[in-house]
Each structure stands twice: as structure tokens, then as C-alpha cells.
Design a protein around this motif. Structure first.
Motif, PDB file in Angstrom:
ATOM      1  N   ASP A  40       0.833  -1.205   0.000  1.00  0.00           N
ATOM      2  CA  ASP A  40       0.000   0.000   0.000  1.00  0.00           C
ATOM      3  C   ASP A  40       0.870   1.258   0.000  1.00  0.00           C
ATOM      4  O   ASP A  40       0.606   2.203  -0.744  1.00  0.00           O
ATOM      5  CB  ASP A  40      -0.929  -0.014   1.213  1.00  0.00           C
ATOM      6  CG  ASP A  40      -1.865   1.176   1.226  1.00  0.00           C
ATOM      7  OD1 ASP A  40      -2.584   1.384   0.219  1.00  0.00           O
ATOM      8  OD2 ASP A  40      -1.892   1.897   2.234  1.00  0.00           O
ATOM      9  N   LEU A  41       1.907   1.271   0.826  1.00  0.00           N
ATOM     10  CA  LEU A  41       2.824   2.414   0.852  1.00  0.00           C
ATOM     11  C   LEU A  41       3.532   2.581  -0.485  1.00  0.00           C
ATOM     12  O   LEU A  41       3.733   3.702  -0.965  1.00  0.00           O
ATOM     13  CB  LEU A  41       3.854   2.261   1.975  1.00  0.00           C
ATOM     14  CG  LEU A  41       3.342   2.348   3.407  1.00  0.00           C
ATOM     15  CD1 LEU A  41       4.492   2.136   4.389  1.00  0.00           C
ATOM     16  CD2 LEU A  41       2.656   3.676   3.662  1.00  0.00           C
ATOM     17  N   GLN A  43       2.334   1.699  -3.404  1.00  0.00           N
ATOM     18  CA  GLN A  43       1.338   2.247  -4.329  1.00  0.00           C
ATOM     19  C   GLN A  43       1.212   3.763  -4.132  1.00  0.00           C
ATOM     20  O   GLN A  43       1.120   4.515  -5.107  1.00  0.00           O
ATOM     21  CB  GLN A  43      -0.021   1.586  -4.108  1.00  0.00           C
ATOM     22  CG  GLN A  43      -0.074   0.116  -4.459  1.00  0.00           C
ATOM     23  CD  GLN A  43      -0.153  -0.102  -5.952  1.00  0.00           C
ATOM     24  OE1 GLN A  43      -0.704   0.701  -6.680  1.00  0.00           O
ATOM     25  NE2 GLN A  43       0.396  -1.212  -6.395  1.00  0.00           N
ATOM     26  N   LYS A  44       1.211   4.203  -2.882  1.00  0.00           N
ATOM     27  CA  LYS A  44       1.140   5.640  -2.606  1.00  0.00           C
ATOM     28  C   LYS A  44       2.364   6.353  -3.150  1.00  0.00           C
ATOM     29  O   LYS A  44       2.265   7.445  -3.713  1.00  0.00           O
ATOM     30  CB  LYS A  44       1.010   5.888  -1.099  1.00  0.00           C
ATOM     31  CG  LYS A  44      -0.342   5.497  -0.557  1.00  0.00           C
ATOM     32  CD  LYS A  44      -0.420   5.655   0.939  1.00  0.00           C
ATOM     33  CE  LYS A  44      -1.779   5.159   1.423  1.00  0.00           C
ATOM     34  NZ  LYS A  44      -1.902   5.182   2.868  1.00  0.00           N
ATOM     35  N   TYR A  45       3.540   5.736  -3.001  1.00  0.00           N
ATOM     36  CA  TYR A  45       4.765   6.318  -3.543  1.00  0.00           C
ATOM     37  C   TYR A  45       4.645   6.491  -5.054  1.00  0.00           C
ATOM     38  O   TYR A  45       5.001   7.537  -5.598  1.00  0.00           O
ATOM     39  CB  TYR A  45       5.967   5.422  -3.194  1.00  0.00           C
ATOM     40  CG  TYR A  45       7.269   5.954  -3.746  1.00  0.00           C
ATOM     41  CD1 TYR A  45       8.016   6.863  -3.012  1.00  0.00           C
ATOM     42  CD2 TYR A  45       7.732   5.562  -4.989  1.00  0.00           C
ATOM     43  CE1 TYR A  45       9.204   7.363  -3.511  1.00  0.00           C
ATOM     44  CE2 TYR A  45       8.909   6.067  -5.503  1.00  0.00           C
ATOM     45  CZ  TYR A  45       9.645   6.969  -4.761  1.00  0.00           C
ATOM     46  OH  TYR A  45      10.815   7.478  -5.265  1.00  0.00           O
ATOM     47  N   ASN A  47       1.888   6.756  -6.780  1.00  0.00           N
ATOM     48  CA  ASN A  47       0.908   7.811  -7.054  1.00  0.00           C
ATOM     49  C   ASN A  47       1.569   9.187  -6.956  1.00  0.00           C
ATOM     50  O   ASN A  47       1.326  10.058  -7.795  1.00  0.00           O
ATOM     51  CB  ASN A  47      -0.270   7.736  -6.085  1.00  0.00           C
ATOM     52  CG  ASN A  47      -1.160   6.535  -6.343  1.00  0.00           C
ATOM     53  OD1 ASN A  47      -1.183   5.974  -7.431  1.00  0.00           O
ATOM     54  ND2 ASN A  47      -1.888   6.130  -5.326  1.00  0.00           N
ATOM     55  N   PHE A  48       2.402   9.373  -5.934  1.00  0.00           N
ATOM     56  CA  PHE A  48       3.121  10.636  -5.804  1.00  0.00           C
ATOM     57  C   PHE A  48       4.089  10.839  -6.966  1.00  0.00           C
ATOM     58  O   PHE A  48       4.319  11.972  -7.396  1.00  0.00           O
ATOM     59  CB  PHE A  48       3.874  10.711  -4.471  1.00  0.00           C
ATOM     60  CG  PHE A  48       3.024  11.162  -3.325  1.00  0.00           C
ATOM     61  CD1 PHE A  48       2.508  12.440  -3.284  1.00  0.00           C
ATOM     62  CD2 PHE A  48       2.745  10.305  -2.270  1.00  0.00           C
ATOM     63  CE1 PHE A  48       1.719  12.868  -2.223  1.00  0.00           C
ATOM     64  CE2 PHE A  48       1.964  10.724  -1.211  1.00  0.00           C
ATOM     65  CZ  PHE A  48       1.450  12.005  -1.181  1.00  0.00           C
ATOM     66  N   GLN A  92       7.161  14.203   0.641  1.00  0.00           N
ATOM     67  CA  GLN A  92       6.287  13.079   1.002  1.00  0.00           C
ATOM     68  C   GLN A  92       6.838  11.769   0.455  1.00  0.00           C
ATOM     69  O   GLN A  92       6.767  10.731   1.125  1.00  0.00           O
ATOM     70  CB  GLN A  92       4.875  13.341   0.482  1.00  0.00           C
ATOM     71  CG  GLN A  92       3.834  12.496   1.134  1.00  0.00           C
ATOM     72  CD  GLN A  92       3.716  12.762   2.628  1.00  0.00           C
ATOM     73  OE1 GLN A  92       3.892  13.874   3.097  1.00  0.00           O
ATOM     74  NE2 GLN A  92       3.412  11.728   3.375  1.00  0.00           N
ATOM     75  N   LYS A  93       7.381  11.812  -0.757  1.00  0.00           N
ATOM     76  CA  LYS A  93       7.975  10.598  -1.334  1.00  0.00           C
ATOM     77  C   LYS A  93       9.147  10.112  -0.478  1.00  0.00           C
ATOM     78  O   LYS A  93       9.287   8.911  -0.252  1.00  0.00           O
ATOM     79  CB  LYS A  93       8.442  10.858  -2.769  1.00  0.00           C
ATOM     80  CG  LYS A  93       7.309  10.936  -3.770  1.00  0.00           C
ATOM     81  CD  LYS A  93       7.805  11.282  -5.153  1.00  0.00           C
ATOM     82  CE  LYS A  93       8.683  10.194  -5.716  1.00  0.00           C
ATOM     83  NZ  LYS A  93       9.156  10.468  -7.072  1.00  0.00           N
ATOM     84  N   LEU A  96       7.881   8.389   2.579  1.00  0.00           N
ATOM     85  CA  LEU A  96       7.396   7.036   2.279  1.00  0.00           C
ATOM     86  C   LEU A  96       8.557   6.059   2.133  1.00  0.00           C
ATOM     87  O   LEU A  96       8.466   4.915   2.592  1.00  0.00           O
ATOM     88  CB  LEU A  96       6.547   7.047   1.003  1.00  0.00           C
ATOM     89  CG  LEU A  96       5.138   7.588   1.172  1.00  0.00           C
ATOM     90  CD1 LEU A  96       4.481   7.817  -0.185  1.00  0.00           C
ATOM     91  CD2 LEU A  96       4.296   6.652   2.015  1.00  0.00           C
TER      92      LEU A  96
END
Length: 117
Positions: A40-41, A43-45, A47-48, A92-93, A96
Motif C-alpha cells: 500500500d505504501l 502504491q502511494k509512492y 501515485n506521488f 512526502q515521497k 514514504l
């Protein structure tokens, strides 16, 4: 209480062919740190990473300063907000990556040792 969404076949990973995603996932597996949470983390990375590319494109298209006119006779230039958003996205990246426990790979520095004079 809200139920967790279960992964189905429709939730295919859109980043499965992305080289950055593949490399980061391999590092997680190698470090024995791959789980649904770290996925999940990751995937968020990714997305960023997409957001970062859109912000860079906006800066390249519109420039650092943007012309504005409010129709009431006032006009001028203002900073492109994508610049500050890009810095926030990069921060933010990095957070993460720390949460994932991923560090930049050690590289052998190429220097004068590779060549004889």
C-alpha cells in the motif's frame, strides 16, 4: 465500523510494469519487508511519482511565473504554485521511502581508478 476493501482481480496493479516500482518491490522482498501494508505504501509512492510528473509538466508548460488578470483592470505575474507543490510532493515521497525502510543503493563511484593515464 467500516470494512476493509478486499483485493479482487479487478484491482490489477497499474504499476506492475514500471521499472521504479519493480526495483522498489525487489528491495522490499530482498529485505524481507514485503507485506500488504508495504505494498500500500509502495502504491502511494507511485501515485506521488505520477503527481510529480504532472507538476513538472505544468512548470515546463506554464513556466515559473504565471500571468493573471482579474478582469477589473488588475493584472500581473504570480508564482506557479506547482513549484511549491513539487517540493511538498518530493518530501512526502522521501517520507514514504523511510517508512518502507528503503535506502538508495550503494554505488561504486567511478573515477580516475577506471582509466590509466
Amino acid at each position: 465500523m467500516a470494512e476493509r476493501k478486499k483485493k479482487s482481480k479487478k484491482d490489477d496493479n497499474i504499476y506492475a510494469d514500471d521499472l521504479i516500482y519493480i526495483d522498489l518491490k525487489e528491495q522490499l522482498v530482498k529485505n524481507n519487508n514485503y507485506s500488504s501494508y508495504t505494498e500500500d505504501l509502495l502504491q502511494k509512492y507511485m501515485n506521488f511519482t505520477q503527481i510529480e510528473e504532472m507538476l513538472k509538466e505544468d512548470i515546463n508548460t506554464r513556466g515559473v511565473n504565471i500571468y493573471w488578470c482579474n478582469g477589473g483592470g488588475q493584472e500581473g505575474y504570480k508564482k506557479n504554485d506547482s513549484i511549491s507543490e513539487l517540493a511538498k510532493t518530493n518530501a512526502q515521497k522521501l517520507k514514504l521511502l523511510v517508512a518502507l525502510g528503503i535506502k538508495a543503493p550503494e554505488r561504486k563511484e567511478s573515477g580516475d581508478d577506471d582509466y590509466e593515464v
